[in-house]
Design a protein around this motif. Structure first.
Motif, PDB file in Angstrom:
ATOM      1  N   GLY A 156      23.264  26.664   0.525  1.00 42.94           N
ATOM      2  CA  GLY A 156      24.461  27.005  -0.225  1.00 42.94           C
ATOM      3  C   GLY A 156      25.667  27.217   0.673  1.00 42.94           C
ATOM      4  O   GLY A 156      25.570  27.220   1.907  1.00 42.94           O
ATOM      5  N   THR A 157      26.810  27.414   0.057  1.00 41.78           N
ATOM      6  CA  THR A 157      28.038  27.633   0.817  1.00 41.78           C
ATOM      7  C   THR A 157      27.986  28.921   1.633  1.00 41.78           C
ATOM      8  O   THR A 157      28.718  29.073   2.611  1.00 41.78           O
ATOM      9  N   ASP A 158      27.097  29.839   1.232  1.00 37.48           N
ATOM     10  CA  ASP A 158      26.924  31.091   1.975  1.00 37.48           C
ATOM     11  C   ASP A 158      25.894  30.961   3.089  1.00 37.48           C
ATOM     12  O   ASP A 158      25.564  31.945   3.758  1.00 37.48           O
ATOM     13  N   GLY A 159      25.369  29.755   3.286  1.00 38.63           N
ATOM     14  CA  GLY A 159      24.371  29.544   4.326  1.00 38.63           C
ATOM     15  C   GLY A 159      22.960  29.884   3.921  1.00 38.63           C
ATOM     16  O   GLY A 159      22.031  29.733   4.725  1.00 38.63           O
ATOM     17  N   GLN A 160      22.766  30.318   2.675  1.00 38.56           N
ATOM     18  CA  GLN A 160      21.449  30.700   2.194  1.00 38.56           C
ATOM     19  C   GLN A 160      20.759  29.529   1.494  1.00 38.56           C
ATOM     20  O   GLN A 160      21.408  28.651   0.928  1.00 38.56           O
ATOM     21  N   ALA A 161      19.428  29.522   1.544  1.00 38.99           N
ATOM     22  CA  ALA A 161      18.652  28.522   0.826  1.00 38.99           C
ATOM     23  C   ALA A 161      18.745  28.802  -0.671  1.00 38.99           C
ATOM     24  O   ALA A 161      18.561  29.938  -1.112  1.00 38.99           O
ATOM     25  N   ARG A 162      19.048  27.754  -1.441  1.00 35.57           N
ATOM     26  CA  ARG A 162      19.201  27.908  -2.882  1.00 35.57           C
ATOM     27  C   ARG A 162      18.435  26.828  -3.637  1.00 35.57           C
ATOM     28  O   ARG A 162      18.425  25.665  -3.244  1.00 35.57           O
ATOM     29  N   LEU A 163      17.809  27.244  -4.721  1.00 37.34           N
ATOM     30  CA  LEU A 163      17.052  26.360  -5.592  1.00 37.34           C
ATOM     31  C   LEU A 163      17.980  25.746  -6.633  1.00 37.34           C
ATOM     32  O   LEU A 163      18.733  26.459  -7.312  1.00 37.34           O
ATOM     33  N   VAL A 164      17.937  24.424  -6.772  1.00 35.19           N
ATOM     34  CA  VAL A 164      18.679  23.727  -7.815  1.00 35.19           C
ATOM     35  C   VAL A 164      17.845  23.756  -9.092  1.00 35.19           C
ATOM     36  O   VAL A 164      16.695  23.294  -9.103  1.00 35.19           O
ATOM     37  N   LEU A 165      18.422  24.287 -10.169  1.00 39.76           N
ATOM     38  CA  LEU A 165      17.666  24.417 -11.418  1.00 39.76           C
ATOM     39  C   LEU A 165      18.646  24.386 -12.583  1.00 39.76           C
ATOM     40  O   LEU A 165      19.359  25.363 -12.844  1.00 39.76           O
ATOM     41  N   GLY A 166      18.679  23.253 -13.268  1.00 41.57           N
ATOM     42  CA  GLY A 166      19.594  23.114 -14.396  1.00 41.57           C
ATOM     43  C   GLY A 166      21.035  23.252 -13.950  1.00 41.57           C
ATOM     44  O   GLY A 166      21.474  22.605 -12.994  1.00 41.57           O
ATOM     45  N   ASP A 191      24.949  14.323  -2.807  1.00 37.36           N
ATOM     46  CA  ASP A 191      25.742  14.901  -3.885  1.00 37.36           C
ATOM     47  C   ASP A 191      24.865  15.854  -4.679  1.00 37.36           C
ATOM     48  O   ASP A 191      23.771  15.480  -5.111  1.00 37.36           O
ATOM     49  N   LEU A 192      25.342  17.052  -4.865  1.00 35.22           N
ATOM     50  CA  LEU A 192      24.564  18.048  -5.597  1.00 35.22           C
ATOM     51  C   LEU A 192      24.209  17.547  -6.996  1.00 35.22           C
ATOM     52  O   LEU A 192      23.108  17.796  -7.503  1.00 35.22           O
ATOM     53  N   GLU A 193      25.120  16.814  -7.608  1.00 31.60           N
ATOM     54  CA  GLU A 193      24.892  16.300  -8.952  1.00 31.60           C
ATOM     55  C   GLU A 193      23.681  15.380  -9.023  1.00 31.60           C
ATOM     56  O   GLU A 193      23.015  15.287 -10.058  1.00 31.60           O
ATOM     57  N   SER A 194      23.361  14.717  -7.908  1.00 35.36           N
ATOM     58  CA  SER A 194      22.275  13.727  -7.910  1.00 35.36           C
ATOM     59  C   SER A 194      20.903  14.343  -7.693  1.00 35.36           C
ATOM     60  O   SER A 194      19.891  13.651  -7.843  1.00 35.36           O
ATOM     61  N   LEU A 195      20.835  15.620  -7.348  1.00 35.07           N
ATOM     62  CA  LEU A 195      19.565  16.225  -6.953  1.00 35.07           C
ATOM     63  C   LEU A 195      18.791  16.751  -8.155  1.00 35.07           C
ATOM     64  O   LEU A 195      19.347  17.418  -9.029  1.00 35.07           O
ATOM     65  N   PRO A 196      17.480  16.500  -8.197  1.00 38.81           N
ATOM     66  CA  PRO A 196      16.664  16.969  -9.324  1.00 38.81           C
ATOM     67  C   PRO A 196      16.339  18.452  -9.217  1.00 38.81           C
ATOM     68  O   PRO A 196      16.405  19.053  -8.139  1.00 38.81           O
ATOM     69  N   ASP A 197      15.954  19.039 -10.349  1.00 41.19           N
ATOM     70  CA  ASP A 197      15.490  20.425 -10.360  1.00 41.19           C
ATOM     71  C   ASP A 197      14.312  20.575  -9.401  1.00 41.19           C
ATOM     72  O   ASP A 197      13.451  19.692  -9.301  1.00 41.19           O
ATOM     73  N   GLY A 198      14.268  21.700  -8.708  1.00 40.11           N
ATOM     74  CA  GLY A 198      13.201  21.960  -7.756  1.00 40.11           C
ATOM     75  C   GLY A 198      13.603  21.692  -6.323  1.00 40.11           C
ATOM     76  O   GLY A 198      12.896  22.091  -5.392  1.00 40.11           O
ATOM     77  N   THR A 233      30.404  18.543  -8.128  1.00 31.62           N
ATOM     78  CA  THR A 233      31.169  17.698  -7.206  1.00 31.62           C
ATOM     79  C   THR A 233      30.833  17.949  -5.746  1.00 31.62           C
ATOM     80  O   THR A 233      31.306  17.226  -4.865  1.00 31.62           O
ATOM     81  N   ASP A 234      30.027  18.959  -5.455  1.00 32.25           N
ATOM     82  CA  ASP A 234      29.755  19.323  -4.069  1.00 32.25           C
ATOM     83  C   ASP A 234      28.808  18.342  -3.391  1.00 32.25           C
ATOM     84  O   ASP A 234      27.865  17.834  -3.988  1.00 32.25           O
ATOM     85  N   VAL A 235      29.044  18.106  -2.095  1.00 29.26           N
ATOM     86  CA  VAL A 235      28.074  17.463  -1.219  1.00 29.26           C
ATOM     87  C   VAL A 235      27.407  18.581  -0.428  1.00 29.26           C
ATOM     88  O   VAL A 235      28.085  19.431   0.148  1.00 29.26           O
TER      89      VAL A 235
END
Length: 207
Positions: free
Chosen positions: A148-158, A136-143, A178-180
């Motif tokens: 992503g939905t576009d197939g690109q690597a994305r950094l989770v930050l805030g 679950d995206l909500e559960s993942l920490p910053d860093g 809400t995304d997995v």
């Protein structure tokens, strides 16, 4: 003229002008003609190092020497399956280890990461052999770095997610709780991020 260095963020090798904040080691990846011929030589010791330490000098491509590869920042290096070096980044290594499990030795950390980053395979292009996992995206920490939905690597930050480029983090979009998602950063490193390890991020992440 910018130097052309090899950057390996997700499992593929590229020659680009951007160097990033850190270098790394996964053994000698060049042949006698100094041409890249393999993805890695060391199966376990994948570390992230400072680009300058003491007066040490390491050639960019020499046979029988470890070949420097370069990472935009800690988030990219962690997502590639590396951990901080215990020599030139000792404080960061200790912070990472303690966040995972203070009782682990470096060799045990390395074995754990080895089991989490690649399926069996060979060749220079190992992107298709990368192990990912769902969360679950909500559960993942910053860093953490996700796909992503576009197939690109994305950094989770805030409340944002930033797209990777060799020059920096770009194209921010809102984080949808809400995304997995498919996660690139190995579970051990996500645990470190969730338990107090603070990665060094490229300045573009703060824009």
């Amino acid at each position: 003229m910018p130097r052309r260095n090899r950057v390996d963020p997700w499992g593929d090798l590229h020659a680009v002008s951007a160097r990033g904040l850190f270098t790394g080691n996964r053994g000698c990846i060049v042949d006698e003609r100094e041409q890249v011929v393999r993805h890695h030589r060391s199966s376990t010791l994948w570390i992230t190092c400072l680009t300058a330490f003491r007066d040490w000098r390491v050639p960019l491509a020499r046979p029988n020497r470890w070949t420097p590869i370069f990472f935009l920042d800690d988030a990219v290096a962690l997502a590639a399956g590396h951990r901080p070096c215990a020599t030139c980044r000792r404080d960061m290594y200790r912070s990472y280890r303690d966040a995972v499990d203070p009782g682990l030795r470096a060799v045990e950390l390395d074995r754990r990461l080895t089991s989490e980053r690649l399926r069996r395979g060979s060749g220079i292009d190992r992107g298709r052999d990368r192990k990912t996992w769902r969360a679950d995206l909500e559960s993942l920490p910053d860093g953490t770095v996700v796909i992503g939905t576009d197939g690109q690597a994305r950094l989770v930050l805030g409340d944002r997610m930033l797209a990777f480029s060799f020059g920096g983090w770009t194209r921010p979009e809102a984080r949808t709780v809400t995304d997995v998602v498919e996660v690139l950063t190995p579970p051990t490193s996500v645990r470190a991020l969730a338990s107090g390890f603070t990665p060094v991020l490229h300045p573009t992440a703060g824009r």
